[in-house]
Structure formats: C-alpha cells, structure tokens
Design a protein around this motif. Sequence first.
Motif, PDB file in Angstrom:
ATOM      1  N   ASN A 122      -5.851  12.707   2.941  1.00 20.46           N
ATOM      2  CA  ASN A 122      -5.518  11.606   3.839  1.00 20.46           C
ATOM      3  C   ASN A 122      -6.769  10.989   4.456  1.00 20.46           C
ATOM      4  O   ASN A 122      -6.790  10.621   5.629  1.00 20.46           O
ATOM      5  N   LYS A 123      -7.827  10.878   3.665  1.00 25.21           N
ATOM      6  CA  LYS A 123      -9.122  10.439   4.215  1.00 25.21           C
ATOM      7  C   LYS A 123      -9.065   9.049   4.835  1.00 25.21           C
ATOM      8  O   LYS A 123      -9.793   8.749   5.771  1.00 25.21           O
ATOM      9  N   ASP A 124      -8.182   8.182   4.320  1.00 26.92           N
ATOM     10  CA  ASP A 124      -8.091   6.824   4.874  1.00 26.92           C
ATOM     11  C   ASP A 124      -7.508   6.804   6.290  1.00 26.92           C
ATOM     12  O   ASP A 124      -7.656   5.816   7.005  1.00 26.92           O
ATOM     13  N   PHE A 149     -20.615  -2.203   5.792  1.00 34.17           N
ATOM     14  CA  PHE A 149     -20.721  -2.969   4.544  1.00 34.17           C
ATOM     15  C   PHE A 149     -20.361  -2.082   3.352  1.00 34.17           C
ATOM     16  O   PHE A 149     -19.517  -2.440   2.518  1.00 34.17           O
ATOM     17  N   HIS A 150     -21.001  -0.919   3.277  1.00 36.53           N
ATOM     18  CA  HIS A 150     -20.759  -0.039   2.127  1.00 36.53           C
ATOM     19  C   HIS A 150     -19.357   0.559   2.150  1.00 36.53           C
ATOM     20  O   HIS A 150     -18.781   0.824   1.088  1.00 36.53           O
ATOM     21  N   ALA A 151     -18.806   0.752   3.339  1.00 42.22           N
ATOM     22  CA  ALA A 151     -17.440   1.276   3.430  1.00 42.22           C
ATOM     23  C   ALA A 151     -16.451   0.306   2.795  1.00 42.22           C
ATOM     24  O   ALA A 151     -15.545   0.711   2.045  1.00 42.22           O
ATOM     25  N   PHE A 152     -16.621  -0.992   3.045  1.00 42.19           N
ATOM     26  CA  PHE A 152     -15.687  -1.977   2.491  1.00 42.19           C
ATOM     27  C   PHE A 152     -15.998  -2.304   1.032  1.00 42.19           C
ATOM     28  O   PHE A 152     -15.095  -2.684   0.278  1.00 42.19           O
ATOM     29  N   TYR A 173     -14.563  -7.042  -0.711  1.00 38.92           N
ATOM     30  CA  TYR A 173     -15.883  -7.682  -0.646  1.00 38.92           C
ATOM     31  C   TYR A 173     -15.936  -8.792   0.402  1.00 38.92           C
ATOM     32  O   TYR A 173     -16.997  -9.072   0.955  1.00 38.92           O
ATOM     33  N   GLU A 174     -14.802  -9.401   0.674  1.00 42.76           N
ATOM     34  CA  GLU A 174     -14.770 -10.430   1.709  1.00 42.76           C
ATOM     35  C   GLU A 174     -15.084  -9.811   3.072  1.00 42.76           C
ATOM     36  O   GLU A 174     -15.861 -10.358   3.860  1.00 42.76           O
ATOM     37  N   LYS A 175     -14.462  -8.659   3.332  1.00 39.62           N
ATOM     38  CA  LYS A 175     -14.719  -7.967   4.597  1.00 39.62           C
ATOM     39  C   LYS A 175     -16.148  -7.442   4.640  1.00 39.62           C
ATOM     40  O   LYS A 175     -16.827  -7.518   5.675  1.00 39.62           O
ATOM     41  N   ALA A 176     -16.629  -6.931   3.511  1.00 44.39           N
ATOM     42  CA  ALA A 176     -18.002  -6.423   3.447  1.00 44.39           C
ATOM     43  C   ALA A 176     -19.002  -7.527   3.776  1.00 44.39           C
ATOM     44  O   ALA A 176     -19.964  -7.314   4.519  1.00 44.39           O
ATOM     45  N   VAL A 203     -22.426  -8.372  -3.518  1.00 44.90           N
ATOM     46  CA  VAL A 203     -21.118  -9.008  -3.317  1.00 44.90           C
ATOM     47  C   VAL A 203     -20.882 -10.079  -4.392  1.00 44.90           C
ATOM     48  O   VAL A 203     -19.794 -10.157  -4.975  1.00 44.90           O
ATOM     49  N   ASN A 204     -21.897 -10.893  -4.656  1.00 42.74           N
ATOM     50  CA  ASN A 204     -21.754 -11.938  -5.678  1.00 42.74           C
ATOM     51  C   ASN A 204     -21.474 -11.351  -7.057  1.00 42.74           C
ATOM     52  O   ASN A 204     -20.675 -11.892  -7.820  1.00 42.74           O
ATOM     53  N   SER A 205     -22.137 -10.229  -7.364  1.00 44.90           N
ATOM     54  CA  SER A 205     -21.934  -9.613  -8.680  1.00 44.90           C
ATOM     55  C   SER A 205     -20.518  -9.075  -8.838  1.00 44.90           C
ATOM     56  O   SER A 205     -20.017  -8.951  -9.966  1.00 44.90           O
ATOM     57  N   LYS A 206     -19.871  -8.745  -7.717  1.00 45.67           N
ATOM     58  CA  LYS A 206     -18.520  -8.176  -7.766  1.00 45.67           C
ATOM     59  C   LYS A 206     -17.429  -9.234  -7.611  1.00 45.67           C
ATOM     60  O   LYS A 206     -16.245  -8.925  -7.776  1.00 45.67           O
ATOM     61  N   THR A 207     -17.826 -10.454  -7.289  1.00 46.00           N
ATOM     62  CA  THR A 207     -16.821 -11.504  -7.037  1.00 46.00           C
ATOM     63  C   THR A 207     -16.954 -12.682  -8.004  1.00 46.00           C
ATOM     64  O   THR A 207     -16.547 -13.798  -7.681  1.00 46.00           O
TER      65      THR A 207
END
Length: 345
Positions: A128-130, A160-163, A169-172, A193-197
């Motif tokens: 239940n880590k979340d 940043f890394h958590a999100f 990525y928007e939240k990050a 972020v750009n590479s992931k979106t």
Amino acid sequence: MTIGNVIKKYRENKGMTQEEMAARLGVTAPAVNKWERGKTLPDVALLAPIARLLGITTDELLSFKNELTDEEINQYLSKIQRDLEDKNFHNVFLSVKEKIEEYPNCEKLIWQAAVILDANRMAIKLPNKDNYDNVIFSWYERCLLSEDEWIRNQAADSLFHAFVWKNDYEKAAHYLDYFSLENPERKRKEALVNSKTGKRTEAYRAYEELVYSGYQHIQMALNDLCILYMEDDNHKMARKLVEVSSSAASAFEMGKYNEVCFGLDVAAWERDVTWTAQLMKDILDSVETIGDFTKSDLYQHMTLKAVDSNFLIGLKQELLKSFGDEAFKYMQGNENWEKLKSSVC
C-alpha cells in the motif's frame, strides 16, 4: 516532546538528580518525578526558574523549539535508517510523523526524513505504498516554502521525480518553476518531460544544448585551473591540463583549432621554443576548423550559425600579428618564427 521529557533530558545533561533539582526549586522530589512522567505539570510560577536552572529558554521548556542542531538531525536520521531495517514501515512512519509534528519548522529534518521514507517504501515490497503519498508529499511541499534555496530545490527535485515515476508528467513539470532558468538541472528535467510527452525534437535540442554549454564550462574551468598551476610554478599539472583540454575538444567534436589553441599560453610561459613554434603552425593551419562543431552530429538539433569566411580571414591576420609581439621575443632565432614575423611585416 512533553515538558516532562524536556525537564528529564536537560536535568540528566546537567548531571543533576531529581532530589537535587527539587531542593533548588523548593519542591519535593516526588513532584519532579511526576513532572517527568507526565503525571502533573509544574506550576506556571516555576517555569522561569526551571528554565534558568536547566540552562534553557522557556520556549525550549515548553517544547516550542523550532530547530534541531545538525548533529541532532543526523542522529535522528540514523535512527530512522536503523528502525527501517528491523521494524514495520508503518510504525516507523508514524514515529517520524510524530517527530515532525514536534518540530514543524525544522526544514532539514522534514525534507531528509521524507526522502528516507520515500526511498524505503519504493525499495521494499510495500503493498500500500501509495497510501503514504499525501503525507510525504505534503512534507516536500512544506519545504518548497523554505527561505533556503538548496532545500527548496531538493524538495522540488523529490516531487518532480515522484510524479515522473507515476508517469504524471504534467504534474512533474509544475515543479520546474522552483529551479532558476540558469540552472542546468531545469533544462535537463524539461528535456526528460519532453522526451516522455512526444516532444522528441525539443528533448534532443535541450540535451544537446546541455552538452554544448557543459563543454564551454569545462574548458573555462580547465583554463582557470591551468593559470592557477602556472602561478604556483607547477609545470607537470599545467601540461596535463593542456592534454585534458585537447582531449575534451576532440571528444566534444569542437574541431582541430580548439584542440591545439589551449597549449600556447603554457608553451609561452615555459618559453619552450620548439613547442611554441609547433603550436603556432598547428593553430594557423587549423583556423578553418574553428567552427567544425556546427557540422557535428552531436549538435544536429541545435541552430548553429556557420562561421563566416571573412571572420576566418580576420582571425588568421590577428593571430599572425599576436604571434609577433613582445610576448614571444624568446622565439628570436627560431627559423619558423622569423619567417612568420617577416610575413606580417
């Protein structure tokens, strides 16, 4: 920490028994014992005398202390690490939460404790880590308000890394605003972020810009370091830095000119006639390569302007003039240098 715990801690630090403390305050030893066990509280009129006796402020006595010392923080963080090795994560989490509630303004403690718990819950098989997100993230958010830029940046980095880990990525990207525009970490994170979106071109360009600017910073540092070694008459290190600079220019595909020009100052400082003559020749022969980095695949997504031919002609003329000035007077008698000097005249 309760008032009783504070009294016990500082009484013991003073090497004072309950009986001795009681005698100095004009109360009974059982009264002091009850304070320390949390059974009763000292009379309000005794707070100032107790604080003076223990060598603390009344705020500390009443547990209004905002900060722990660095040593106390490090000791507590070590305790968290030990507890996580052999205790239930949730119980350790609750203990840390209680500590942070006790010191709600101790930003170093809050951020570092959050990092330890955050990393641990990700490393172990916690079903239940979340469920711990809200509290741990709130600790990070609290540190974003810190007056200490380093703490703000570290908290923003953690969020940043958590999100990113959650693929949000928007939240990050929201946490990039906590990094200055001049901070390379901001550009690197934007590229991620750009590479992931789907913004691959923007990501490539940002990474390439980091590589290019990184090279510039490396060469400036190498040059300054070399000057320092020359001031200290360290020939071995000065020559080593020339080699490193040349290797860096080659690795970053900056062109032959940039590979050879760095050594001239050291050669002149050493008054090495042979080396100076060779470097002058190499520099003049490679002037046309000064803009070769604009053709490198390493920077293919960047908009780099080709070096103008007129600039190259002017640069070569300036180099010829500078090679003939007083700084190279030690070259007199060298055939190649004499020819070079006569060509300028």
